[in-house]
Design an enzyme around this catalytic site. Structure first.
Site, mmCIF file in Angstrom:
data_model
loop_
_atom_site.group_PDB
_atom_site.id
_atom_site.type_symbol
_atom_site.label_atom_id
_atom_site.label_comp_id
_atom_site.label_asym_id
_atom_site.label_seq_id
_atom_site.Cartn_x
_atom_site.Cartn_y
_atom_site.Cartn_z
ATOM 1 N N LEU A 57 0.747 -1.146 -0.048
ATOM 2 C CA LEU A 57 -0.660 0.018 0.005
ATOM 3 C C LEU A 57 0.467 0.611 0.106
ATOM 4 C CD1 LEU A 57 -2.980 -0.907 2.594
ATOM 5 C CD2 LEU A 57 -2.883 -0.611 0.360
ATOM 6 N N ASP A 58 0.698 2.365 -0.701
ATOM 7 C CA ASP A 58 0.988 3.437 -1.167
ATOM 8 C C ASP A 58 1.284 3.813 0.565
ATOM 9 O OD1 ASP A 58 1.537 3.097 -3.475
ATOM 10 O OD2 ASP A 58 -0.178 4.475 -3.848
ATOM 11 N N PRO A 59 2.045 4.783 1.513
ATOM 12 C CA PRO A 59 2.060 5.332 2.494
ATOM 13 C C PRO A 59 1.101 6.110 2.676
ATOM 14 C CG PRO A 59 4.150 6.251 1.016
ATOM 15 C CD PRO A 59 3.749 5.500 0.420
#
Length: 331
Positions: A57-59
């Protein structure tokens, strides 16, 4: 994120002895850290020797991130192709260099009118099914062995090919002026950032970007089963261990058989075993099958050959199985 390790037992306060623990943790990843940072924090909390995740998942994204410990890492790729559900918040009429709130934001046009609820519903229907999507430059896709985001950070644009993705369902959760909240169920390889931008353009807003993204489900797993890092930090080590799902929990969609002692021994020795006739109808076109011992211990995955035998596909280690047997059947 600061994690307090004072409640993690250790013979060495500076460097705890790692444990050979196996199982699956459904983690609720927090905002602002990478998937790898969340993984390493969970590894530290469990004092685990080995772990891996089943996709990133992206930050800025939060939500479900399955983490595999020990022997479960052998099956971590199972969920990579699974359907996923996201709760996405779009800001219409604006664009971002990264497709989300972490990029440089610009307004497309001040005169663009916000769409109505009915207009949104009508537009979203064209995104259901198999559609084409252009992968973003800010992604981990490789070009000449280097992630695209490395080129993007240097202002370079690499030619990409549009790919087919599947959107199973999009539901409108709310529409407030130019803020649109959606629940999106999609197949693997879908970039929600790109989908948001394409939806904004199709609605006549010139574009859109993500102000929030939360993964709420992967296949049959959802956030109701997940633990946050803060919750795990406040548990004892034994409580953390109890939060783990068994290794074969990832594989419940595969049919299973129980092997007698001799066939279990043969499959662990690398020999093919005869495919039982009474389960041929259950398998149909399936090629992989869960294997269990007479003591109900999961042994691993087997593969059906064209000769109608079962060969080992991916098995648990002998040391793990021996430890299980010692713990559960001694005396």
């Amino acid at each position: 994120m600061h994690i307090n390790i004072s409640n993690i037992p250790s013979n060495n306060l500076i460097k705890p002895k790692k444990r050979n623990i196996s199982g699956v943790l459904l983690l609720d990843k927090p905002y602002g850290i990478s998937s790898n940072k969340a993984l390493q924090t969970a590894k530290q909390l469990f004092v685990a020797a080995k772990c891996g995740h089943t996709g990133t998942l992206d930050p800025m994204a939060t939500g479900l991130l399955p983490v595999c410990f020990g022997e479960a890492t052998k099956f971590s790729s199972i969920l990579l192709g699974a359907n996923k559900t996201y709760e996405a918040t779009l800001k219409l009429g604006f664009m971002s260099t990264t497709g989300d709130a972490e990029g440089l934001i610009s307004q497309v046009a001040a005169t663009v009118q916000n769409p109505t609820f009915t207009q949104c519903q009508q537009t979203l229907t064209q995104f259901i099914g198999i559609i084409k999507q252009m992968p973003p430059m800010f992604s981990a896709l490789k070009h000449h062995g280097k992630p695209l985001y490395c080129y993007a950070r240097n202002g370079e644009v690499i030619e990409r090919q549009a790919r087919e993705i599947v959107i199973h369902e999009i539901q409108i959760q709310s529409l407030n002026h130019n803020e649109l909240q959606l629940s999106i169920q999609c197949g693997t390889g879908t970039y929600i950032r790109v989908l948001a931008e394409d939806i904004g353009k199709a609605m006549g807003c010139g574009g859109a970007y993500l102000t929030g993204l939360r993964r709420s489900a992967i296949d049959r797993f959802d956030l109701s089963q997940a633990y946050s890092l803060i919750a795990l930090e406040n548990m004892s080590l034994s409580e953390r261990d109890n939060s783990l799902l068994p290794i074969d929990y990832l594989l419940h969609d595969y049919p299973s058989i129980t092997l007698d002692r001799l066939n279990a021994l043969h499959i662990q020795q690398g020999r093919n075993i005869v495919f039982p006739e009474n389960i041929s109808e259950m398998m149909k076109d399936r090629k992989l099958i869960r294997l269990y011992s007479e003591q109900h211990q999961f042994l691993g995955l087997g593969e059906i050959t064209i000769e109608q035998t079962i060969t080992a596909k991916r098995l648990l280690s002998d040391s793990y199985l021996l430890e299980y047997a010692t713990q559960n059947f001694s005396g």
